[in-house]
Design a protein around this motif. Structure first.
Motif, PDB file in Angstrom:
ATOM      1  N   TYR A  46     -10.792  -4.717  -3.029  1.00 28.75           N
ATOM      2  CA  TYR A  46      -9.991  -4.018  -2.028  1.00 28.75           C
ATOM      3  C   TYR A  46     -10.393  -4.726  -0.641  1.00 28.75           C
TER       4      TYR A  46
ATOM      5  N   TYR B  33      -3.610   2.268  -8.912  1.00 29.75           N
ATOM      6  CA  TYR B  33      -3.077   3.566  -8.477  1.00 29.75           C
ATOM      7  C   TYR B  33      -3.745   4.166  -7.441  1.00 29.75           C
ATOM      8  N   ILE B  34      -3.177   4.445  -6.573  1.00 33.63           N
ATOM      9  CA  ILE B  34      -3.848   5.194  -5.124  1.00 33.63           C
ATOM     10  C   ILE B  34      -3.417   6.571  -5.388  1.00 33.63           C
TER      11      ILE B  34
ATOM     12  N   HIS C  91      -4.845   3.433   3.105  1.00 37.62           N
ATOM     13  CA  HIS C  91      -3.275   3.442   2.988  1.00 37.62           C
ATOM     14  C   HIS C  91      -2.864   3.540   4.211  1.00 37.62           C
TER      15      HIS C  91
ATOM     16  N   LEU D  78      -8.184   9.061  -4.889  1.00 36.25           N
ATOM     17  CA  LEU D  78      -9.026   7.653  -4.763  1.00 36.25           C
ATOM     18  C   LEU D  78      -8.829   7.304  -3.150  1.00 36.25           C
ATOM     19  N   ALA D  79      -7.578   7.857  -2.532  1.00 35.28           N
ATOM     20  CA  ALA D  79      -7.440   7.533  -1.118  1.00 35.28           C
ATOM     21  C   ALA D  79      -8.384   8.190  -0.460  1.00 35.28           C
TER      22      ALA D  79
ATOM     23  N   VAL E 218       0.626  -1.223  -0.002  1.00 33.01           N
ATOM     24  CA  VAL E 218       0.080  -0.042  -0.082  1.00 33.01           C
ATOM     25  C   VAL E 218       0.867   1.284  -0.025  1.00 33.01           C
TER      26      VAL E 218
ATOM     27  N   LEU F  66     -11.373   5.894  -0.500  1.00 31.60           N
ATOM     28  CA  LEU F  66     -11.404   4.806   0.426  1.00 31.60           C
ATOM     29  C   LEU F  66     -11.319   4.856   1.886  1.00 31.60           C
TER      30      LEU F  66
END
Length: 626
Positions: A73, A38-39, A127, A43-44, A10, A47
């Motif tokens: 995930y 791809y984070i 993450h 996107l992080a 991560v 999430l």
């Protein structure tokens, strides 16, 4: 083929996009393969875990991750990873420790409710955070249900907790809590609004991949709304069970049949209707022995199993003794035949500030980490005699003991470049079946893989790490482990207890297989078998979890492989450690990983090694003392 969730690699809170490798397995042990994501910062943020504040947000599915496919995930619940639970007479002792099988008459279950400082702390991130010392739950083998609790209206568990629970075969629940009457009035206004709420809660389970709800109504309910409250609870229970895999709904002992908010601390006629309309009831923690007696009487009238009644224990000690005196309450629960609901086990972390520790350091602290892990192991070790332990049963079996955090990330014994401390429960590996307590400790200064390893502190006797029920139908055992000695020499054996395949309940029939290094070669006698490491590589096309090439391992770590064939099908029912060193030695023995699998007879025949061993355990009756 690997039957566990390999770690999420991560991004470490960086501001630019970084690739993340995710390997997911289905509960059927079919590999989904390595997926590459791809984070990005956006996107992080999507999430990141969040609660739901009101009915509009709930009914309209206003969650920032609504367009995320969480199947990428979140690992599905792996129900195959463990088998039925057993009661252990002495949980850590390898020698002379007997199992008692759990059946419908003696079955007791455990619900753990995780409530720490309001939750949604560092664990909310998908993450990694750098707070490596934060609270981690490790004792999944005793747990039947795990609830993520907060005082927000609808608590959705963060994916790290879902993945850690699922990897250990534990269903994870969210919380539906009502502490303001207006929201519940909206839900119960009509049956249509109740159905809409049930549909919305079910959608959350399906979207995020968790298993159900703890329903906690902490307000007075008007008498005119009671019929719809009963209807709502029944619908939520039925729909969750039918549409959510492994779905469960728990009711918390609060409201009575007339809508009054009055905790009963027992199951009785005034709250029994909620019990009938849910899978189980969590009883408030201010009970006494009279409450236990009356609860048993009500269960008898309901013709219901006592295992559906979860007697609450607040580890902070509200209303009953908690902390390191929790065993008294847990014994009463167990002796009464009830299940237990442990509330706020993060007491072992949260109360460290009373002793001068700074538990809020954003970067983590070595002293906090060591103190928490020691207190946590000691607390669970005290109450473990009252709990049942689920056996690991799925092969192949692998763990590198990572607890979901580390001061650095290690790969095959070498610290990875450009990395930092991490706290990420997505990366937690399968954990030992019983508390380590005074046998071993987690070590974050070195590791074979992940963020930590185990360091032995008991050099006097063999001790158990894993309670297992591995079936070797071909009778061929493949076992490997990674270890290293520091500061001197010490002997290390990983010990596997093998029993007859059809006599797994007879504790007097066993063969202990010591996997160490014996210059005289492998030997088998009554009750004991001593194996030596294979000298040559295994001629296999299939994937092996640990490398056989010594050059592929660094940092002073070594990998040993062992191979034995029994003359019939067998079970592996325990895995433990025996390590010895000279009395004046300061050597430290570290265990970095264990790998167990079944081997085919054809592949066994192809191995050219004097260290493999044919064990005529049935023919010579090595199960028994001479």
């Amino acid at each position: 083929m690997i039957s566990f969730l390999h770690f999420l690699r991560v991004a470490h809170c960086e501001l630019h996009a970084r690739p993340v490798h995710i390997r997911l397995d289905s509960t059927r042990k079919k590999m989904h393969g390595l997926r590459r994501f791809y984070i990005t910062p956006s996107l992080a943020a999507q999430l990141e875990a969040e609660p739901i504040k009101d009915n509009r947000q709930l009914w309209e599915f206003q969650v920032r991750s609504r367009d995320i496919d969480w199947r990428h995930y979140v690992q599905p619940l792996d129900a195959s990873v463990r088998s039925e639970a057993v009661y252990l007479d002495r949980q850590v002792d390898f020698v002379g420790s007997h199992r008692r099988r759990v059946n419908e008459e003696n079955r007791r279950e455990l619900l753990v409710c995780h409530d720490m400082m309001g939750n949604y702390l560092e664990d909310r991130h998908f993450h990694s955070s750098e707070k490596f010392d934060d609270y981690r739950f490790l004792h999944w083998s005793a747990v039947d249900y795990f609830c993520y609790f907060s005082h927000e209206y609808v608590t959705i568990p963060p994916c790290g907790w879902i993945n850690a629970g699922h990897r250990h075969g534990v269903p994870v629940l969210g919380t539906f809590i009502v502490e303001a009457a207006g929201r519940l009035d909206e839900v119960l206004a009509t049956r249509t609004s109740a159905d809409r709420t049930v549909e919305a809660l079910t959608r959350l389970c399906q979207h995020f991949g968790f298993e159900g709800w703890l329903v906690n109504v902490e307000v007075e309910v008007p008498a005119t709304n009671m019929a719809n409250l009963y209807y709502f609870l029944r619908q939520l229970t039925d729909v969750t069970e039918s549409r959510v895999p492994h779905g469960r709904v728990f009711w918390y002992d609060s409201v009575l049949e007339d809508g009054k908010l009055q905790w009963q601390n027992e199951l009785n006629a005034r709250n029994a209707e909620f019990f009938r309309r849910s899978h189980a009831t969590l009883i408030n923690y201010a009970w006494d022995e009279g409450h236990l007696r009356r609860s048993a009487q009500q269960a008898e009238r309901e013709k219901a199993s006592l295992k559906r009644i979860f007697m609450g224990l607040d580890v902070f000690g509200r209303s009953r003794k908690g902390g390191f005196q929790s065993l008294e309450s847990m014994r009463l629960i167990a002796e009464g035949g009830f299940s237990a609901g442990i509330f706020a086990p993060a007491w072992s972390f949260e109360t460290l500030n009373r002793f001068g520790y700074n538990i809020k350091s954003a970067q983590g602290d070595d002293q906090v980490n060591d103190a928490f892990l020691a207190r946590n192991e000691a607390w669970w070790a005290r109450i473990w005699p009252t709990l049942a332990t689920h056996s690991y049963r799925s092969l192949p079996f692998y763990t590198d003991f990572c607890v979901g955090s580390g001061k650095a990330t290690f790969e095959r014994g070498v610290q990875a470049a450009r990395n930092s401390a991490f706290f990420n429960l997505n990366r937690q590996s399968l954990q030992p079946s019983v508390p380590l307590d005074r046998n071993a400790v987690h070590n974050f200064a070195t590791a074979y893989s992940g963020g930590s390893c185990l360091t032995v502190i008991n050099y006097e006797r063999a001790f158990r790490l894993f309670v297992t029920d591995f079936e070797l139908l071909r009778g061929v055992l493949l076992l490997a482990y990674a270890f290293k000695n520091q500061g001197g020499e010490a002997d290390l054996d990983v010990v596997a207890r093998v029993t007859p395949w059809q006599a797994n309940s007879q504790d007097d029939q066993f063969l202990d297989v010591f996997c160490g290094d014996y210059p005289g070669g492998p030997v088998v006698t009554s009750r004991r078998c001593y194996l030596c490491p294979l000298e040559d590589r295994l001629p296999l096309k299939q994937h092996l979890q640990l490398p056989q090439n010594p050059r592929a391992v660094g940092g002073g770590w070594q990998v040993r492989y062992y191979l034995a064939k029994f003359d019939g099908p067998v079970r592996v029912q325990d895995i433990g450690i025996k390590s010895q060193r000279r009395q004046d030695s300061k050597a430290d023995t570290h265990l970095g990983a264990i790998y167990v699998n079944e081997f085919s007879i054809e592949a066994y025949a192809a191995v050219q090694s004097s260290s493999k061993l044919d064990v005529p355990v049935y023919a010579e009756n090595f199960w028994k003392d001479p």
